[in-house]
Design an enzyme around this catalytic site. Structure first.
Site, mmCIF file in Angstrom:
data_model
loop_
_atom_site.group_PDB
_atom_site.id
_atom_site.type_symbol
_atom_site.label_atom_id
_atom_site.label_comp_id
_atom_site.label_asym_id
_atom_site.label_seq_id
_atom_site.Cartn_x
_atom_site.Cartn_y
_atom_site.Cartn_z
ATOM 1 N N THR A 49 40.863 40.335 40.489
ATOM 2 C CA THR A 49 40.203 40.387 39.184
ATOM 3 C C THR A 49 41.187 40.052 38.060
ATOM 4 O OG1 THR A 49 38.883 42.175 40.089
ATOM 5 C CG2 THR A 49 38.754 41.848 37.721
ATOM 6 N N HIS A 52 41.624 36.411 37.964
ATOM 7 C CA HIS A 52 40.478 35.770 37.305
ATOM 8 C C HIS A 52 40.593 35.879 35.788
ATOM 9 C CE1 HIS A 52 38.263 34.678 40.808
ATOM 10 N NE2 HIS A 52 38.161 35.918 41.249
#
Ligand SMILES: [Zn+2]
Length: 353
Positions: A49, A52
């Site tokens: 995450t 990202h």
């Protein structure tokens, strides 16, 4: 002895400033609100995450510049007003969820409610020397658990949640599509439950790592995966399939591997709709189970499993999944390395230097 007034003591915080850039800044300590603790962060793992976010995803959820990161091991530095059960010096990890106000649609499920805030995305994260968090997010780390391993508890709790919702039982055949950090942890947890585990992964270095931990592997680029699973399960096919790859090839394959009334657990984040062979759900009466983040019991199980490695080495070799440990100041090069090294697993930032 305290050398500084705790309200003004400067500390380092890794500020994400957008566009793949970080700035290690000297900042003031935040006052500790009632119900909170201040943590002295030891290690913070870099999650998929976080990568990202580094690439520009979830920009609308951040308030730049912002500290990110949520896979933390720490010691309690200050205990806020109204907090009981915790003391300065306690070793902890953080379950980075703030449930928010419950809504009817939540169906009483607190960990994925509509008003959930994820700490480290929606609010500041752990890639800093000191971090204030609500005391109700804390889980105690046993004394025999190294703080490097403590930073692996959050992703391990994801795997515990996935395996629990998949209802994996001893003796069952389990196939994991995708051998990144989460896929690998699911494999280790499922094996610990007594399942017969196979990892499907395209990266050779990851396959070698899985094999070094005694896991069975297959590369679907070289081998017909369906035939391989048929062979691996002596014709029974998979009781449970975990889709952890996040790509269409994984979604295409996941319906071909289960036995009649087998389960598929959706672990990967598929941001775009993908083609699914619904006929297979009808034909074999398959079940699709979504699994997202974790509940407190998954953290407790993850901590117990991580600690059991100390008494029974080799069952859950979390240390083998740590690719690199780097000082917080080197975060920029760590994120660049992750981008350029698809074989890498878990990268930790050391925050207490
Ligand atoms: Zn994570």
């Amino acid at each position: 002895m305290r050398l500084y007034n705790t309200k003004t003591k400067p500390m380092k915080a890794l500020q994400f400033t957008g566009n793949k850039t970080f700035d290690l800044q000297d900042v003031d300590l935040q006052p500790v609100a009632p119900g909170e603790v201040r943590l002295k962060v030891a290690y913070c793992g870099v999650c998929g995450t976080d990568v990202h976010i580094y690439h520009g995803a979830m920009a609308q959820r951040l308030t730049l510049p912002q500290v990110i990161g949520h896979e933390v091991s720490a010691e309690i530095d200050v205990v806020g007003e109204g907090v009981s059960g915790w003391q300065v010096g306690d070793r902890v990890t953080v379950r980075p969820l703030k449930p928010g106000q419950a809504m009817a649609v939540d169906n009483g499920v607190r960990h994925i409610g509509q008003n959930l805030k994820f700490i480290g995305i929606d609010t500041p994260g752990g890639m800093q020397q000191y971090w204030n968090v609500p005391a109700n997010t804390l889980h105690r780390l046993p004394d025999n658990l190294p703080l490097t391993i403590g930073a692996m508890v959050e992703p391990l709790a994801v795997a515990c949640h996935d395996v629990r919702l998949g209802e994996v039982k001893a003796g069952e055949n389990v196939v994991i599509i995708g051998g990144g950090p989460i896929g690998m942890l699911i494999a280790l947890v499922a094996r610990q439950k007594g399942a017969n585990v196979l990892i499907s992964e395209v990266n050779e270095a990851r396959l070698q790592l899985a094999e070094s931990m005694g896991l069975a592997t297959v590369n679907p680029k070289d081998t017909d995966l369906v035939a391989h699973v048929e062979n691996f399960t002596k014709g029974a096919m998979a009781d449970v399939v975990f889709e952890v790859s996040g790509v269409q090839a994984g979604v295409t394959t996941m319906t071909q591997l289960p036995r009649v009334r087998g389960r598929i657990v959706m672990v990967a984040i598929h941001a775009e709709p993908k083609a699914v062979d619904l006929f297979r759900f009808f034909w074999r009466e398959l079940k699709l189970i979504g699994a997202r983040v974790y509940e407190p019991e998954d953290f407790e199980e993850a901590i117990a499993l991580a600690a059991s490695e100390a008494s029974t080495p080799g069952t859950l070799p979390l240390g083998a999944l740590i690719t690199q440990i780097s000082p917080l100041a080197d975060a920029k090069s760590v994120f660049e390395t992750i981008d350029n090294n698809p074989a890498g697993m878990k990268y930790l930032l050391q925050c207490d230097l």
